[in-house]
Enzyme design. Structure first.
Site, PDB file in Angstrom:
ATOM      1  N   ARG A 173       0.984  -1.218   0.063  1.00 46.53           N
ATOM      2  CA  ARG A 173       0.137  -0.128  -0.117  1.00 46.53           C
ATOM      3  C   ARG A 173       1.092   1.257   0.023  1.00 46.53           C
ATOM      4  O   ARG A 173       2.259   1.248   0.365  1.00 46.53           O
ATOM      5  CB  ARG A 173      -0.871  -0.052   1.344  1.00 46.53           C
ATOM      6  CG  ARG A 173      -1.907  -1.082   1.237  1.00 46.53           C
ATOM      7  CD  ARG A 173      -2.683  -1.287   2.376  1.00 46.53           C
ATOM      8  NE  ARG A 173      -3.433  -2.392   2.465  1.00 46.53           N
ATOM      9  CZ  ARG A 173      -3.888  -2.947   3.582  1.00 46.53           C
ATOM     10  NH1 ARG A 173      -3.025  -2.747   4.819  1.00 46.53           N
ATOM     11  NH2 ARG A 173      -4.387  -4.109   3.742  1.00 46.53           N
ATOM     12  N   ARG A 266     -10.868   2.959   5.928  1.00 43.56           N
ATOM     13  CA  ARG A 266      -9.020   2.766   5.526  1.00 43.56           C
ATOM     14  C   ARG A 266      -8.894   3.541   4.295  1.00 43.56           C
ATOM     15  O   ARG A 266      -7.904   3.888   4.258  1.00 43.56           O
ATOM     16  CB  ARG A 266      -8.724   1.433   6.274  1.00 43.56           C
ATOM     17  CG  ARG A 266      -7.619   1.447   6.346  1.00 43.56           C
ATOM     18  CD  ARG A 266      -6.954  -0.047   6.886  1.00 43.56           C
ATOM     19  NE  ARG A 266      -7.290  -0.938   5.854  1.00 43.56           N
ATOM     20  CZ  ARG A 266      -6.881  -2.302   6.171  1.00 43.56           C
ATOM     21  NH1 ARG A 266      -6.465  -2.615   7.625  1.00 43.56           N
ATOM     22  NH2 ARG A 266      -7.084  -3.405   5.543  1.00 43.56           N
ATOM     23  N   ARG A 277     -12.826  -9.428   1.621  1.00 43.20           N
ATOM     24  CA  ARG A 277     -12.497  -9.525   3.050  1.00 43.20           C
ATOM     25  C   ARG A 277     -13.674  -9.805   4.216  1.00 43.20           C
ATOM     26  O   ARG A 277     -13.534 -10.285   4.898  1.00 43.20           O
ATOM     27  CB  ARG A 277     -11.568  -8.078   3.305  1.00 43.20           C
ATOM     28  CG  ARG A 277     -10.427  -8.285   2.678  1.00 43.20           C
ATOM     29  CD  ARG A 277      -9.423  -6.892   2.919  1.00 43.20           C
ATOM     30  NE  ARG A 277      -8.062  -7.556   2.235  1.00 43.20           N
ATOM     31  CZ  ARG A 277      -6.797  -7.341   2.830  1.00 43.20           C
ATOM     32  NH1 ARG A 277      -6.867  -6.700   4.069  1.00 43.20           N
ATOM     33  NH2 ARG A 277      -5.715  -7.334   2.192  1.00 43.20           N
TER      34      ARG A 277
HETATM   35  N1  LIG Z   1     -11.964   0.922  17.976  1.00 46.57           N
HETATM   36  C1  LIG Z   1     -11.902   1.323  16.718  1.00 46.57           C
HETATM   37  N2  LIG Z   1     -13.070   2.147  16.479  1.00 46.57           N
HETATM   38  C2  LIG Z   1     -13.036   2.791  15.497  1.00 46.57           C
HETATM   39  N3  LIG Z   1     -12.014   2.725  14.191  1.00 46.57           N
HETATM   40  C3  LIG Z   1     -11.163   1.800  14.446  1.00 46.57           C
HETATM   41  C4  LIG Z   1     -10.934   1.020  15.904  1.00 46.57           C
HETATM   42  N4  LIG Z   1     -10.050   0.207  15.729  1.00 46.57           N
HETATM   43  C5  LIG Z   1      -9.426   0.447  14.321  1.00 46.57           C
HETATM   44  N5  LIG Z   1     -10.070   1.325  13.650  1.00 46.57           N
HETATM   45  C6  LIG Z   1      -9.643   1.804  12.553  1.00 46.57           C
HETATM   46  O1  LIG Z   1     -10.293   0.738  11.445  1.00 46.57           O
HETATM   47  C7  LIG Z   1      -9.387   0.719  10.504  1.00 46.57           C
HETATM   48  C8  LIG Z   1      -8.767  -0.647  10.395  1.00 46.57           C
HETATM   49  O2  LIG Z   1      -7.851  -0.991  11.276  1.00 46.57           O
HETATM   50  P1  LIG Z   1      -6.655  -1.846  11.202  1.00 46.57           P
HETATM   51  O3  LIG Z   1      -5.953  -1.393  10.042  1.00 46.57           O
HETATM   52  O4  LIG Z   1      -5.761  -1.709  12.350  1.00 46.57           O
HETATM   53  O5  LIG Z   1      -7.109  -2.983  10.891  1.00 46.57           O
HETATM   54  P2  LIG Z   1      -6.492  -4.698  10.998  1.00 46.57           P
HETATM   55  O6  LIG Z   1      -7.315  -5.337  11.591  1.00 46.57           O
HETATM   56  O7  LIG Z   1      -5.177  -4.496  11.077  1.00 46.57           O
HETATM   57  O8  LIG Z   1      -6.732  -4.884   9.238  1.00 46.57           O
HETATM   58  P3  LIG Z   1      -5.960  -5.916   8.439  1.00 46.57           P
HETATM   59  O9  LIG Z   1      -5.924  -7.335   8.795  1.00 46.57           O
HETATM   60  O10 LIG Z   1      -6.540  -5.665   7.028  1.00 46.57           O
HETATM   61  O11 LIG Z   1      -4.557  -5.613   8.470  1.00 46.57           O
HETATM   62  C9  LIG Z   1      -8.314   1.696  10.451  1.00 46.57           C
HETATM   63  O12 LIG Z   1      -8.561   2.837   9.653  1.00 46.57           O
HETATM   64  C10 LIG Z   1      -8.313   2.100  11.807  1.00 46.57           C
HETATM   65  O13 LIG Z   1      -7.798   3.316  12.313  1.00 46.57           O
HETATM   66  N1  LIG Z   2      -1.202 -16.537   8.117  1.00 46.03           N
HETATM   67  C1  LIG Z   2      -0.893 -15.149   8.103  1.00 46.03           C
HETATM   68  N2  LIG Z   2      -1.572 -14.280   7.889  1.00 46.03           N
HETATM   69  C2  LIG Z   2      -0.962 -12.896   7.905  1.00 46.03           C
HETATM   70  C3  LIG Z   2       0.215 -12.846   7.825  1.00 46.03           C
HETATM   71  N3  LIG Z   2       0.650 -11.394   7.818  1.00 46.03           N
HETATM   72  C4  LIG Z   2      -0.854 -10.823   7.759  1.00 46.03           C
HETATM   73  N4  LIG Z   2      -1.527 -11.792   7.925  1.00 46.03           N
HETATM   74  C5  LIG Z   2      -3.058 -11.526   7.811  1.00 46.03           C
HETATM   75  O1  LIG Z   2      -3.392 -11.238   6.419  1.00 46.03           O
HETATM   76  C6  LIG Z   2      -4.594 -10.338   6.570  1.00 46.03           C
HETATM   77  C7  LIG Z   2      -4.635  -9.308   5.663  1.00 46.03           C
HETATM   78  O2  LIG Z   2      -3.394  -8.328   5.773  1.00 46.03           O
HETATM   79  P1  LIG Z   2      -3.258  -7.059   5.053  1.00 46.03           P
HETATM   80  O3  LIG Z   2      -2.155  -6.245   5.673  1.00 46.03           O
HETATM   81  O4  LIG Z   2      -3.214  -7.458   3.635  1.00 46.03           O
HETATM   82  O5  LIG Z   2      -4.522  -6.323   5.279  1.00 46.03           O
HETATM   83  C8  LIG Z   2      -4.675  -9.932   7.939  1.00 46.03           C
HETATM   84  O6  LIG Z   2      -5.984 -10.709   8.650  1.00 46.03           O
HETATM   85  C9  LIG Z   2      -3.537 -10.512   8.606  1.00 46.03           C
HETATM   86  O7  LIG Z   2      -3.623 -10.579  10.158  1.00 46.03           O
HETATM   87  C10 LIG Z   2       0.970 -13.906   7.977  1.00 46.03           C
HETATM   88  O8  LIG Z   2       2.369 -13.914   8.216  1.00 46.03           O
HETATM   89  N5  LIG Z   2       0.713 -15.065   8.151  1.00 46.03           N
END
Ligand SMILES: Nc1ncnc2c1ncn2[C@@H]1O[C@H](COP(=O)(O)OP(=O)(O)OP(=O)(O)O)[C@@H](O)[C@H]1O
Ligand SMILES: Nc1nc2c(ncn2[C@@H]2O[C@H](COP(=O)(O)O)[C@@H](O)[C@H]2O)c(=O)[nH]1
Length: 391
Positions: A173, A266, A277
């Protein structure tokens, strides 16, 4: 199989060879386990890795094993001694963090790999003083806020936690940096590395490959930090089934509507990817909340409250930063030494005269981890001489 390496056929016919070291420019050790004699050979110039060959006495022929794990570079020589199902290798004249290695010859991991690959297998792991704290695995549907919570934790406790940088075949990204957020990689490269045993776990997630390399977790522990893994439920399941002991947390959203809103706000995915997703989220939430993979459920509604809950379950509420952890004690082993084993203790004695006074004891009774990463839990004690005299 069968073709004899030039260096050792005659040597092997000479009888009991356990721990024997032969010096003629290269350094060789031989260790016999059952019908097999494991020969480790180091070039002695530090440029090549220590090579492993096996002589199968029942067949009367040489076997070329598949060697897994990171191989140690050779140095000024090395010694070897058998510790149950692995050979402990002590490198001579190496840095203190590169002196002890284990060649696993019949551990659970090696037996599994032998079955999987259908060849003879041995596996290296580096010996490390002290233990690592249990890693934390954080899972949950895409967009639930895993990354946000992890960033908050790493920002507040930078010296305590380190992030396991995964490999992925998805495109970066805008703000994502290679080696920081992910190791961005080609599918064919990653598939080859998976075959070579580089990954602790891997999964196909939302149409791309993701995986945690063994090294990604180990480098965090090597830096004295607690490792955090952000992986999907399939990955968490694989880690649960692996030998890595960890704490598993599942993050769930207040509702599917809120999850969708977070994903859309996001703004990092296309419409098609968002829908994919969200479809996958349903199955993940079902699995995450009904299986017994996870130790804790974290309901991420109000961010600040969820963060406080996360800290509480990690024992960090009201945490006052303590003075930095003292570095593990370092011991430089004598270059000129011999190695022997008494029960769970390895005795490394200096080759100096009156050597009975110059002994270092290595306790191997509580080793943890192992190939293909690190063998932790080494504990050295100096008996009968000061370190200055030994180094
Ligand atoms: N408790 C919350 N309330 C509102 N918005 C939230 C909260 N937690 C996270 N966010 C927002 O939701 C969006 C998604 O959060 P984040 O990228 O941390 O998710 P993620 O679980 O890591 O997703 P992915 O698995 O795709 O990487 C972000 O824009 C973040 O700022
Ligand atoms: N099994 C694994 N899942 C992973 C790993 N690193 C990230 N993730 C999961 O993929 C999705 C999507 O992530 P994104 O960065 O494309 O939004 C998210 O649920 C991550 O937790 C890994 O090494 N192994």
């Amino acid at each position: 199989m069968g073709e004899a390496p030039a260096f050792l056929v005659e040597d092997l016919q000479d009888g009991p060879l356990n721990g024997l070291e032969l010096k003629n420019g290269t350094c060789k050790t031989t260790t016999t386990v059952g019908d097999k004699t494991y020969v480790t050979v180091g070039a002695g110039d530090g440029t090549l890795s220590i090579d492993v060959q096996i002589f199968d006495r029942s067949l009367g022929e040489w076997v070329h094993p598949t060697v897994l794990g990171t191989k140690p570079l050779s140095c000024k020589g090395h010694s070897a001694v058998l510790c149950e199902n692995r050979i402990l290798v002590v490198k001579k004249g190496s840095k203190s963090d590169d002196q002890i290695w284990f060649l696993e010859v019949d551990t659970e991991y090696v037996r599994q790999q032998r079955k999987k690959l259908g060849t003879e297998v041995v596996a290296w792991s580096k010996g490390v003083i002290g233990n690592a704290e249990k890693p934390i695995v954080i899972s949950g549907p895409s967009g639930v806020g895993k990354g946000t919570l992890i960033s908050m934790l790493m920002k507040e406790f930078p010296s305590m936690f380190g992030f396991s940088v995964s490999h992925t075949t998805r495109a970066p990204r805008n703000m994502e940096k290679d080696g920081v957020h992910y190791h961005f990689t080609d599918k064919s490269v990653m598939e080859k590395e998976i075959k070579n045993g580089k990954f602790l776990e891997f999964a196909s997630v939302h149409g791309n490959l993701y995986g945690t390399s063994v090294e990604a977790v180990e480098v965090v522990a090597d830096a004295g930090k607690r490792c955090i893994l952000d992986i999907d439920v399939q990955g968490a399941k694989s880690v649960r089934a692996s030998s890595l002991e960890a704490i598993f947390i599942f993050v769930s959203p207040p509702s599917m509507e809120e999850l969708e809103k977070r994903l859309r706000d996001r703004g990092t995915e296309t419409e098609e990817q968002i829908l994919k997703r969200l479809r996958n989220a349903k199955a993940e939430i079902e699995q995450g909340t009904s299986s017994n993979i996870f130790d804790f459920m974290l309901y991420n509604d109000k961010l600040e409250e969820s963060y406080e809950k996360l800290k509480k379950l990690l024992g960090l509420d009201g945490f006052v930063a303590a003075s930095p952890k003292s570095a593990p004690k370092e011991i430089n082993l004598p270059v000129d030494h011999s190695v022997s084993k008494i029960d769970d203790k390895i005795i490394i004695s200096s080759g100096l005269e009156k050597e009975t006074k110059n002994l270092i004891m290595l306790d191997v009774s509580s080793l943890k981890g192992g190939a293909p990463g690190r063998t932790r839990g080494l504990d050295f004690q100096v008996i009968g001489a000061s370190l200055d005299k030994l180094c």
